[in-house]
Design a protein around this motif. Sequence first.
Motif, PDB file in Angstrom:
ATOM      1  N   ASP A 286      -2.991   6.621  -1.601  1.00 50.73           N
ATOM      2  CA  ASP A 286      -3.015   7.321  -2.885  1.00 50.73           C
ATOM      3  C   ASP A 286      -1.626   7.773  -3.325  1.00 50.73           C
ATOM      4  OD1 ASP A 286      -5.761   7.018  -2.907  1.00 50.73           O
ATOM      5  OD2 ASP A 286      -6.178   9.088  -2.279  1.00 50.73           O
ATOM      6  N   PHE A 287      -0.774   8.140  -2.375  1.00 51.83           N
ATOM      7  CA  PHE A 287       0.546   8.707  -2.682  1.00 51.83           C
ATOM      8  C   PHE A 287       1.674   7.685  -2.696  1.00 51.83           C
ATOM      9  CE2 PHE A 287      -0.155  13.436  -1.323  1.00 51.83           C
ATOM     10  CZ  PHE A 287      -1.013  13.602  -2.388  1.00 51.83           C
TER      11      PHE A 287
ATOM     12  N   TYR B 133       8.336   8.816  -7.142  1.00 44.80           N
ATOM     13  CA  TYR B 133       7.106   9.294  -6.513  1.00 44.80           C
ATOM     14  C   TYR B 133       6.006   9.376  -7.564  1.00 44.80           C
ATOM     15  CZ  TYR B 133       8.256  13.861  -8.508  1.00 44.80           C
ATOM     16  OH  TYR B 133       8.556  14.884  -9.382  1.00 44.80           O
ATOM     17  N   PHE B 134       4.770   9.328  -7.082  1.00 45.20           N
ATOM     18  CA  PHE B 134       3.639   9.509  -7.985  1.00 45.20           C
ATOM     19  C   PHE B 134       3.552  10.974  -8.401  1.00 45.20           C
ATOM     20  CE2 PHE B 134       1.956   5.490  -6.204  1.00 45.20           C
ATOM     21  CZ  PHE B 134       1.555   4.874  -7.376  1.00 45.20           C
ATOM     22  N   PRO B 135       3.246  11.238  -9.669  1.00 43.33           N
ATOM     23  CA  PRO B 135       3.194  12.631 -10.132  1.00 43.33           C
ATOM     24  C   PRO B 135       2.130  13.473  -9.427  1.00 43.33           C
ATOM     25  CG  PRO B 135       2.516  11.102 -11.875  1.00 43.33           C
ATOM     26  CD  PRO B 135       3.015  10.274 -10.739  1.00 43.33           C
ATOM     27  N   HIS B 136       1.116  12.837  -8.842  1.00 39.30           N
ATOM     28  CA  HIS B 136       0.097  13.605  -8.124  1.00 39.30           C
ATOM     29  C   HIS B 136       0.531  13.909  -6.685  1.00 39.30           C
ATOM     30  CE1 HIS B 136      -1.029   9.294  -7.908  1.00 39.30           C
ATOM     31  NE2 HIS B 136      -1.303   9.559  -6.638  1.00 39.30           N
ATOM     32  N   ASN B 137       1.809  13.657  -6.380  1.00 33.96           N
ATOM     33  CA  ASN B 137       2.394  14.024  -5.092  1.00 33.96           C
ATOM     34  C   ASN B 137       3.641  14.878  -5.329  1.00 33.96           C
ATOM     35  OD1 ASN B 137       3.217  14.216  -2.445  1.00 33.96           O
ATOM     36  ND2 ASN B 137       3.797  12.071  -2.245  1.00 33.96           N
ATOM     37  N   PRO B 138       3.475  16.073  -5.898  1.00 30.24           N
ATOM     38  CA  PRO B 138       4.642  16.891  -6.240  1.00 30.24           C
ATOM     39  C   PRO B 138       5.468  17.323  -5.030  1.00 30.24           C
ATOM     40  CG  PRO B 138       2.622  18.166  -6.492  1.00 30.24           C
ATOM     41  CD  PRO B 138       2.209  16.734  -6.244  1.00 30.24           C
TER      42      PRO B 138
ATOM     43  N   GLN C  15      -5.130   2.138 -13.012  1.00 27.77           N
ATOM     44  CA  GLN C  15      -4.542   3.186 -13.849  1.00 27.77           C
ATOM     45  C   GLN C  15      -3.018   3.045 -13.860  1.00 27.77           C
ATOM     46  OE1 GLN C  15      -5.739   7.165 -12.784  1.00 27.77           O
ATOM     47  NE2 GLN C  15      -4.230   8.117 -14.107  1.00 27.77           N
TER      48      GLN C  15
ATOM     49  N   TYR D 137       0.727   4.700 -14.272  1.00 28.81           N
ATOM     50  CA  TYR D 137       1.342   5.996 -13.965  1.00 28.81           C
ATOM     51  C   TYR D 137       2.766   6.059 -14.504  1.00 28.81           C
ATOM     52  CZ  TYR D 137      -2.463   6.965 -10.743  1.00 28.81           C
ATOM     53  OH  TYR D 137      -3.706   7.199 -10.201  1.00 28.81           O
TER      54      TYR D 137
END
Length: 178
Positions: free
Chosen positions: A36-37, A132-137, A163, A165
Amino acid sequence: MKNLPQIETERLILNAITCSDIPQIVEYLQDKVYSDFTSNIPYPYRKEDAEYWLQLAEEAFVKRQGFTFAIRNKDKKLIGAIGLHDEGSDKAEMGYWIAIPYWNQGYVTEAAKAILDFGFRELKFNKIFATYFPHNPASGKVLEKIGLKKEAILIQHLKKDGQYYDIPLFSIFRNEYI
């Protein structure tokens, strides 16, 4: 540079990943959060995936295009990995992962500082960047802690699970670091 060097920090040893690390890598990367990350860690993660990754890392090092290090604690236990991939034009992309039991303890920050130093002083890169993916701050916080600054947002840059990103791009330049 004939072999990947060993880099030591206060709490860590960064050195080559070996075939004997494969079972530990597979065990760590079973959690779906890694897929996911990241854009390149599959789920489920299999022994064949680790063998392929290790082969790619070795081939990239032989060509001087990739420098992938195991992150180990001082007991020499593998806890993650970090590396630089030469993108040409004297720039490299940094990437990393750390096993969940070692999250939020500053290990990635410590390893990343050492890799920046290696990249600028030994490999003579002009620019080191990371995304980095935004859902991994948490990954973005690591980049800020080691001195990288947001350079851009890459709009709809990666597609994952159907999706698109927007991906933050952080970077640091040699003259800012040294």
